[in-house]
Design an enzyme around this catalytic site. Structure first.
Site, PDB file in Angstrom:
ATOM      1  N   ARG A 227      -8.149   1.224  -1.742  1.00 20.06           N
ATOM      2  CA  ARG A 227      -7.943   1.022  -3.170  1.00 20.06           C
ATOM      3  C   ARG A 227      -7.137  -0.228  -3.489  1.00 20.06           C
ATOM      4  O   ARG A 227      -7.514  -1.037  -4.333  1.00 20.06           O
ATOM      5  CB  ARG A 227      -7.149   2.197  -3.763  1.00 20.06           C
ATOM      6  CG  ARG A 227      -7.952   3.385  -4.134  1.00 20.06           C
ATOM      7  CD  ARG A 227      -7.080   4.627  -4.000  1.00 20.06           C
ATOM      8  NE  ARG A 227      -6.941   4.901  -2.586  1.00 20.06           N
ATOM      9  CZ  ARG A 227      -7.772   5.684  -1.928  1.00 20.06           C
ATOM     10  NH1 ARG A 227      -8.701   6.323  -2.558  1.00 20.06           N
ATOM     11  NH2 ARG A 227      -7.658   5.841  -0.632  1.00 20.06           N
ATOM     12  N   THR A 228      -6.002  -0.374  -2.830  1.00 20.11           N
ATOM     13  CA  THR A 228      -5.091  -1.451  -3.201  1.00 20.11           C
ATOM     14  C   THR A 228      -5.728  -2.811  -2.926  1.00 20.11           C
ATOM     15  O   THR A 228      -5.733  -3.695  -3.788  1.00 20.11           O
ATOM     16  CB  THR A 228      -3.746  -1.301  -2.460  1.00 20.11           C
ATOM     17  OG1 THR A 228      -3.261   0.025  -2.681  1.00 20.11           O
ATOM     18  CG2 THR A 228      -2.728  -2.293  -2.965  1.00 20.11           C
TER      19      THR A 228
ATOM     20  N   LYS B 193      -2.468 -12.326  18.232  1.00 18.06           N
ATOM     21  CA  LYS B 193      -2.042 -13.138  19.379  1.00 18.06           C
ATOM     22  C   LYS B 193      -0.526 -13.244  19.435  1.00 18.06           C
ATOM     23  O   LYS B 193       0.027 -14.047  20.173  1.00 18.06           O
ATOM     24  CB  LYS B 193      -2.665 -14.539  19.286  1.00 18.06           C
ATOM     25  CG  LYS B 193      -4.173 -14.546  19.296  1.00 18.06           C
ATOM     26  CD  LYS B 193      -4.687 -15.980  19.211  1.00 18.06           C
ATOM     27  CE  LYS B 193      -6.208 -16.004  19.096  1.00 18.06           C
ATOM     28  NZ  LYS B 193      -6.681 -17.341  18.705  1.00 18.06           N
TER      29      LYS B 193
ATOM     30  N   ARG C  60       0.770  -6.603   2.175  1.00 19.67           N
ATOM     31  CA  ARG C  60       1.121  -5.242   2.595  1.00 19.67           C
ATOM     32  C   ARG C  60       1.554  -5.309   4.048  1.00 19.67           C
ATOM     33  O   ARG C  60       0.901  -5.949   4.872  1.00 19.67           O
ATOM     34  CB  ARG C  60      -0.076  -4.305   2.454  1.00 19.67           C
ATOM     35  CG  ARG C  60       0.142  -2.977   3.154  1.00 19.67           C
ATOM     36  CD  ARG C  60      -0.923  -1.966   2.836  1.00 19.67           C
ATOM     37  NE  ARG C  60      -0.746  -1.434   1.494  1.00 19.67           N
ATOM     38  CZ  ARG C  60      -1.394  -0.369   1.033  1.00 19.67           C
ATOM     39  NH1 ARG C  60      -2.262   0.264   1.798  1.00 19.67           N
ATOM     40  NH2 ARG C  60      -1.200   0.064  -0.192  1.00 19.67           N
TER      41      ARG C  60
ATOM     42  N   HIS D 131       6.236   0.092  -3.531  1.00 22.75           N
ATOM     43  CA  HIS D 131       4.806  -0.154  -3.793  1.00 22.75           C
ATOM     44  C   HIS D 131       4.715  -0.295  -5.317  1.00 22.75           C
ATOM     45  O   HIS D 131       4.231   0.587  -6.019  1.00 22.75           O
ATOM     46  CB  HIS D 131       3.997   1.040  -3.283  1.00 22.75           C
ATOM     47  CG  HIS D 131       2.516   0.835  -3.239  1.00 22.75           C
ATOM     48  ND1 HIS D 131       1.893  -0.266  -3.795  1.00 22.75           N
ATOM     49  CD2 HIS D 131       1.520   1.582  -2.702  1.00 22.75           C
ATOM     50  CE1 HIS D 131       0.589  -0.162  -3.591  1.00 22.75           C
ATOM     51  NE2 HIS D 131       0.341   0.941  -2.942  1.00 22.75           N
TER      52      HIS D 131
HETATM   53  C1  NCD Z   1      -0.478   4.715  -0.707  1.00 21.01           C
HETATM   54  C2  NCD Z   1       0.173   3.699   0.191  1.00 21.01           C
HETATM   55  O1  NCD Z   1      -0.483   2.966   0.912  1.00 21.01           O
HETATM   56  O2  NCD Z   1       1.389   3.643   0.122  1.00 21.01           O
HETATM   57  N1  NCD Z   1      -1.821   4.471  -0.929  1.00 21.01           N
HETATM   58  C3  NCD Z   1      -2.163   3.588  -1.916  1.00 21.01           C
HETATM   59  O3  NCD Z   1      -1.727   2.472  -1.968  1.00 21.01           O
HETATM   60  N2  NCD Z   1      -2.986   4.056  -2.871  1.00 21.01           N
HETATM   61  C4  NCD Z   1      -0.203   6.092  -0.327  1.00 21.01           C
HETATM   62  C5  NCD Z   1      -0.597   6.578   1.039  1.00 21.01           C
HETATM   63  O4  NCD Z   1      -0.917   5.811   1.930  1.00 21.01           O
HETATM   64  O5  NCD Z   1      -0.551   7.790   1.199  1.00 21.01           O
END
Ligand code: NCD
Length: 322
Positions: free
Chosen positions: A58-59, A86, A108, A136
């Site tokens: 999703r993100t 590497k 991320r 997040h």
């Molecule tokens: C979350 C995350 O990656 O922190 N997912 C997301 O971004 N929608 C929650 C999760 O991984 O459970």
């Protein structure tokens, strides 16, 4: 419109009026995203690089779509095939990309604080797409937009966050945001999944779902983050579902119009009943995904405006010196 930030590293540094600015602009992008032609030129000519050092559906997809709909050139760095494998350090990778003049860097990373460190080294705007168990921010903003559209406000609501709170950056960012907006917060889960210092967070804490869900407006479920657990935090998934899995029976303790949220990815039958997750009369999980694109468009648009202003100011200063 008030939005002063240079980066979006977390909810912590944002003031309530900045949060409202993002949500208001995101509302406008929801309309654009529902139109047949989903194009704006807010990021025209700009380059956006997405660096995901952890799995994401999703993100990453929504950041990519958001950038493209705003007219940016978007590159997804595929970490699995990059020099990271590497042994290149995060900062070396970031400096390499920085030399290519990106304007927006979406990151991320599994280490809490990694994105903040990176932001100190590069010349562009950095957006945190999730760092370890720290923050997040775009998730909390999209959750806030979803709540505001469902409930008509983002203040004075009673919100329960349930499950694996200890390992969840989603819970952390949501707690900070909902706290800043003066909501009543409840945390529900087994003591092994509560973060250290939970008593100081200013929330009510419950071990029992029936008690904790009593009269709440919003029920936010979390995934059991097994990848961040290094021991036996929960007895078995069956036992966990029995005590903490959200189903219609447990939801009946909440207000009759309470909404059900989950950031995804969901483990059906572990933290939530599949039928309830799909029940469009109670679950806003698909709305959260839709709001995700709009919120990321709003955040990048606002950061790009600040970036342009800062560059223009620097160019002006340089002109005065010459
Ligand atoms: C979350 C995350 O990656 O922190 N997912 C997301 O971004 N929608 C929650 C999760 O991984 O459970």
């Amino acid at each position: 419109m008030t939005f002063r930030a240079r980066h979006l590293l977390g909810i912590e540094p944002l003031a309530p009026d900045e949060i409202v600015t993002v949500l208001d602009l995101a509302d406008r992008y929801v309309d654009l995203n529902r139109a047949t032609v989903k194009q704006s030129d807010a990021l025209a000519g700009m380059t956006q690089i997405n660096m995901f050092f952890e799995a994401s559906t999703r993100t990453q997809a929504s950041f990519e779509l958001a950038g493209k709909r705003l007219g940016a050139d978007v590159m997804n760095m595929s970490v699995a095939q990059s020099s990271v494998k590497k042994g290149e350090t995060l900062l070396d990778t970031a400096m390499t990309l920085n030399a290519m003049h990106p304007d927006l860097l979406v990151v991320r990373h599994p280490a809490s604080g990694a994105v903040n460190l990176l932001a100190e080294k590069v010349n562009c705007a950095v957006l945190n797409a999730g760092d370890g168990r720290h923050e997040h921010p775009t998730q909390a903003l999209l959750d806030a937009l979803t709540i505001r559209r469902a409930k008509g406000r983002i203040q004075r609501l009673s919100v329960a966050i349930c499950g694996d709170i200890a390992h969840s950056r989603v819970a952390r960012s949501n707690l900070i945001l909902l706290g800043k907006m003066e909501n009543r917060l409840r945390l529900i889960g087994p003591p092994t999944l509560m973060p250290p210092g939970v008593a100081d967070l200013g929330c009510e804490v419950f071990e029992d779902m029936a008690e904790g869900l009593q009269g709440v407006d919003v029920v936010m479920m979390l995934r059991l983050q097994r990848e961040r657990m290094d021991g036996g935090f929960v007895p078995s998934e069956r036992e966990y579902y029995h005590r903490y899995g959200l189903d219609a029976e447990k939801l009946a303790f909440a207000k009759p119009d309470a909404i059900v949220m989950h950031p995804g990815p969901m483990n059906r039958g572990v933290e939530i009943d599949g039928t309830l997750a799909d029940d469009i009369n109670r679950s806003v999980i698909q709305d959260q995904v839709e709001m995700g694109v709009a919120v990321r468009m709003a955040a990048m648009d606002l950061l790009a405006r600040n970036l342009r202003d800062a560059r223009a100011a620097r160019a002006g200063e340089a002109g005065m010196m010459a």
